[in-house]
Design a protein around this motif. Structure first.
Motif, PDB file in Angstrom:
ATOM      1  N   GLY A  71       0.837  -1.190   0.000  1.00  0.00           N
ATOM      2  CA  GLY A  71       0.000   0.000   0.000  1.00  0.00           C
ATOM      3  C   GLY A  71       0.871   1.239   0.000  1.00  0.00           C
ATOM      4  N   GLY A  72       0.222   2.381   0.052  1.00  0.00           N
ATOM      5  CA  GLY A  72       0.964   3.629   0.139  1.00  0.00           C
ATOM      6  C   GLY A  72       1.575   4.097  -1.167  1.00  0.00           C
ATOM      7  N   ASP A  73       1.149   3.509  -2.310  1.00  0.00           N
ATOM      8  CA  ASP A  73       1.724   3.970  -3.575  1.00  0.00           C
ATOM      9  C   ASP A  73       1.025   5.223  -4.104  1.00  0.00           C
ATOM     10  N   GLY A  74      -0.053   5.632  -3.443  1.00  0.00           N
ATOM     11  CA  GLY A  74      -0.757   6.850  -3.842  1.00  0.00           C
ATOM     12  C   GLY A  74      -1.564   6.711  -5.107  1.00  0.00           C
ATOM     13  N   LYS A  75      -1.748   5.498  -5.604  1.00  0.00           N
ATOM     14  CA  LYS A  75      -2.429   5.287  -6.883  1.00  0.00           C
ATOM     15  C   LYS A  75      -3.938   5.026  -6.731  1.00  0.00           C
ATOM     16  N   ASN A  76      -4.367   4.598  -5.559  1.00  0.00           N
ATOM     17  CA  ASN A  76      -5.782   4.327  -5.282  1.00  0.00           C
ATOM     18  C   ASN A  76      -6.402   3.394  -6.325  1.00  0.00           C
ATOM     19  N   THR A  77      -5.761   2.260  -6.553  1.00  0.00           N
ATOM     20  CA  THR A  77      -6.347   1.248  -7.428  1.00  0.00           C
ATOM     21  C   THR A  77      -7.488   0.535  -6.697  1.00  0.00           C
TER      22      THR A  77
ATOM     23  N   SER B 158      -4.190   4.824   3.546  1.00  0.00           N
ATOM     24  CA  SER B 158      -3.833   5.885   2.602  1.00  0.00           C
ATOM     25  C   SER B 158      -4.576   5.735   1.272  1.00  0.00           C
ATOM     26  N   SER B 159      -5.572   4.852   1.237  1.00  0.00           N
ATOM     27  CA  SER B 159      -6.385   4.674   0.038  1.00  0.00           C
ATOM     28  C   SER B 159      -7.850   4.566   0.452  1.00  0.00           C
ATOM     29  N   VAL B 160      -8.734   4.640  -0.521  1.00  0.00           N
ATOM     30  CA  VAL B 160     -10.169   4.609  -0.229  1.00  0.00           C
ATOM     31  C   VAL B 160     -10.579   3.279   0.381  1.00  0.00           C
ATOM     32  N   SER B 161     -10.045   2.179  -0.160  1.00  0.00           N
ATOM     33  CA  SER B 161     -10.542   0.868   0.236  1.00  0.00           C
ATOM     34  C   SER B 161      -9.417  -0.137   0.403  1.00  0.00           C
ATOM     35  N   GLY B 162      -9.090  -0.478   1.662  1.00  0.00           N
ATOM     36  CA  GLY B 162      -8.173  -1.575   1.920  1.00  0.00           C
ATOM     37  C   GLY B 162      -8.903  -2.901   1.792  1.00  0.00           C
ATOM     38  N   SER B 163      -8.178  -3.989   1.940  1.00  0.00           N
ATOM     39  CA  SER B 163      -8.802  -5.308   1.779  1.00  0.00           C
ATOM     40  C   SER B 163      -9.880  -5.544   2.831  1.00  0.00           C
ATOM     41  N   SER B 164      -9.635  -5.120   4.078  1.00  0.00           N
ATOM     42  CA  SER B 164     -10.658  -5.281   5.118  1.00  0.00           C
ATOM     43  C   SER B 164     -11.875  -4.415   4.823  1.00  0.00           C
TER      44      SER B 164
ATOM     45  N   ARG C 206       2.326 -17.035   9.320  1.00  0.00           N
ATOM     46  CA  ARG C 206       3.720 -17.090   8.846  1.00  0.00           C
ATOM     47  C   ARG C 206       3.802 -17.882   7.525  1.00  0.00           C
ATOM     48  N   ASN C 207       3.002 -17.460   6.567  1.00  0.00           N
ATOM     49  CA  ASN C 207       2.933 -18.140   5.271  1.00  0.00           C
ATOM     50  C   ASN C 207       4.318 -18.408   4.695  1.00  0.00           C
ATOM     51  N   GLN C 208       4.485 -19.577   4.109  1.00  0.00           N
ATOM     52  CA  GLN C 208       5.750 -19.928   3.466  1.00  0.00           C
ATOM     53  C   GLN C 208       5.783 -19.528   1.998  1.00  0.00           C
ATOM     54  N   HIS C 209       4.651 -19.047   1.472  1.00  0.00           N
ATOM     55  CA  HIS C 209       4.578 -18.557   0.096  1.00  0.00           C
ATOM     56  C   HIS C 209       3.960 -17.162   0.122  1.00  0.00           C
ATOM     57  N   VAL C 210       4.692 -16.179  -0.392  1.00  0.00           N
ATOM     58  CA  VAL C 210       4.207 -14.793  -0.371  1.00  0.00           C
ATOM     59  C   VAL C 210       4.518 -14.126  -1.701  1.00  0.00           C
ATOM     60  N   LEU C 211       3.458 -13.569  -2.331  1.00  0.00           N
ATOM     61  CA  LEU C 211       3.648 -12.656  -3.454  1.00  0.00           C
ATOM     62  C   LEU C 211       3.427 -11.256  -2.906  1.00  0.00           C
ATOM     63  N   LEU C 212       4.482 -10.452  -2.918  1.00  0.00           N
ATOM     64  CA  LEU C 212       4.467  -9.133  -2.289  1.00  0.00           C
ATOM     65  C   LEU C 212       4.669  -8.046  -3.324  1.00  0.00           C
ATOM     66  N   GLY C 213       3.787  -7.045  -3.298  1.00  0.00           N
ATOM     67  CA  GLY C 213       3.935  -5.884  -4.170  1.00  0.00           C
ATOM     68  C   GLY C 213       4.498  -4.699  -3.401  1.00  0.00           C
ATOM     69  N   VAL C 214       5.511  -4.035  -3.972  1.00  0.00           N
ATOM     70  CA  VAL C 214       6.125  -2.862  -3.336  1.00  0.00           C
ATOM     71  C   VAL C 214       6.122  -1.696  -4.313  1.00  0.00           C
ATOM     72  N   PHE C 215       6.142  -0.459  -3.765  1.00  0.00           N
ATOM     73  CA  PHE C 215       5.964   0.704  -4.633  1.00  0.00           C
ATOM     74  C   PHE C 215       7.264   1.391  -5.037  1.00  0.00           C
ATOM     75  N   ASN C 216       8.410   0.965  -4.500  1.00  0.00           N
ATOM     76  CA  ASN C 216       9.672   1.527  -5.002  1.00  0.00           C
ATOM     77  C   ASN C 216      10.795   0.498  -4.903  1.00  0.00           C
ATOM     78  N   LEU C 217      11.889   0.775  -5.592  1.00  0.00           N
ATOM     79  CA  LEU C 217      12.981  -0.184  -5.686  1.00  0.00           C
ATOM     80  C   LEU C 217      13.755  -0.309  -4.379  1.00  0.00           C
ATOM     81  N   LYS C 218      13.852   0.780  -3.612  1.00  0.00           N
ATOM     82  CA  LYS C 218      14.537   0.709  -2.321  1.00  0.00           C
ATOM     83  C   LYS C 218      13.847  -0.299  -1.411  1.00  0.00           C
ATOM     84  N   MET C 219      12.515  -0.252  -1.386  1.00  0.00           N
ATOM     85  CA  MET C 219      11.768  -1.187  -0.555  1.00  0.00           C
ATOM     86  C   MET C 219      11.902  -2.611  -1.102  1.00  0.00           C
TER      87      MET C 219
END
Length: 332
Positions: free
Chosen positions: A82-88, A115-121, A186-199
């Motif tokens: 989250g926090g990418d400011g795109k509000n998808t 920081s967006s209109v609608s989180g998953s919850s 503590r999932n052993q499989h995670v697909l994670l999206g990040v908003f910048n390369l440093k992260m």
């Protein structure tokens, strides 16, 4: 807290033990809202280093509920910082349901949008989902619908304490970064999206020192998911690749086509449209792309083209709608 804030205001950094202790203090309700907001604000202004990040994670592990018994199902989580400011719209959450409908186990860890209109919850609640921390009910949902939903504040006292402060601040905080790491299963499989390369590099470093099978995705134009609006990076333990939408058989999208709307109701309507296969091709394709890479993470025998095809068939055949109907029956 006063001493730690003074140290931080003087542009010093916390060590791992100090970072762990301060977040434990938040979870134990030792500090007032102004002190917590001041702490959060420091990291909005200067970022977080690896030792502080690991210390905060340690504290959340210690404060959190232990659901590792559900690891027997080997569930996947698809989550963005989250926090990418795109509000998808809720792309990651919908991708979780597609993966579950395709026959794979998913344990989705989520929260309200800060920081967006609608989180998953937010979108789950809008559709009538009742959150639970009862392990028996979560296991039943995982067993019968292939998916359970974990509302983050119900499993961690620190996240519960900071939730109203994060909502009032309304901007990206370091808690956006921590959330994906502290799924109580503590999932052993995670697909994670990040908003910048440093992260991306920080998570890559952390994950490489664990036994987690991960895939980190980042769209070059700043989305914390595969947005199909630009080229995107995919990083795993085996290396990294730069992909384009066209290479995977998709048209490149414009950013407005995956916008989540101005209200919770609009975001919920898009969510429902994807579930019932009446969404726009752009909305459907961006979910298919993310679900495809998630499927390949847990089913490495399949090519990415086969995984994308399976995700598409799952939506268009009605399997997604049926799985979601069953999930609502179990969780409403």
């Amino acid at each position: 807290m006063k001493l730690l804030l003074t140290k931080l205001f003087e542009n010093q950094q916390l060590d791992r033990q100090e970072a762990c202790a301060v977040l434990q203090g938040i979870g134990q309700d030792k500090y007032n809202a102004a002190q917590i907001a001041a702490l959060i604000s420091v990291y909005i202004m200067r970022g977080i280093n690896i030792e502080e990040f690991l210390g905060f994670r340690d504290a959340l592990y210690q404060l959190g509920t232990d659901l590792t018994a559900l690891n027997a199902y080997k569930p996947l989580d698809i989550v963005g910082t989250g926090g990418d400011g795109k509000n998808t719209f809720n792309i990651s959450t919908l991708s979780c349901f597609v993966v579950a409908a395709a026959g794979y186990k998913v344990a989705k860890h989520g929260n309200y949008g800060a920081s967006s209109v609608s989180g998953s919850s937010t979108v789950m609640e809008q559709h009538g989902v009742k959150f639970t921390n009862n392990i028996g009910e979560l296991e039943r949902s995982l067993d019968k619908a292939n998916l359970c939903f974990l509302h983050a504040p119900m499993f961690n006292d620190a996240l519960k304490v900071v939730a109203p402060i994060r909502r009032e601040l309304g901007v990206r905080t370091f808690f956006n970064m921590l959330g994906p790491l502290v799924n109580p299963i503590r999932n052993q499989h995670v697909l994670l999206g990040v908003f910048n390369l440093k992260m991306l590099r920080m998570y890559q470093y952390i994950y490489q020192n664990t036994n987690i099978d991960f895939s980190i995705v980042h769209s070059i134009d700043g989305y914390d998911e595969i947005s199909l609006t630009d080229s995107f990076k995919v990083v795993t333990k085996l290396g990294e690749q730069l992909c384009t939408p066209n290479q995977l058989g998709f048209e490149q999208l414009n950013q407005t086509s995956i916008y989540g709307g101005e209200t919770v109701e609009q975001a919920a309507a898009i969510f429902s449209d994807v579930i019932h296969n009446r969404a726009t091709s752009a909305q459907k394709n961006v979910v298919i792309a993310n679900a495809g890479f998630a499927i390949q993470l847990v089913d490495k025998q399949k090519t990415i083209e086969e995984c994308i095809g399976l995700a598409r068939e799952t939506i268009e055949s009605g399997k997604l709608k049926e799985t979601y109907r069953l999930f609502l029956e179990l969780n409403s």
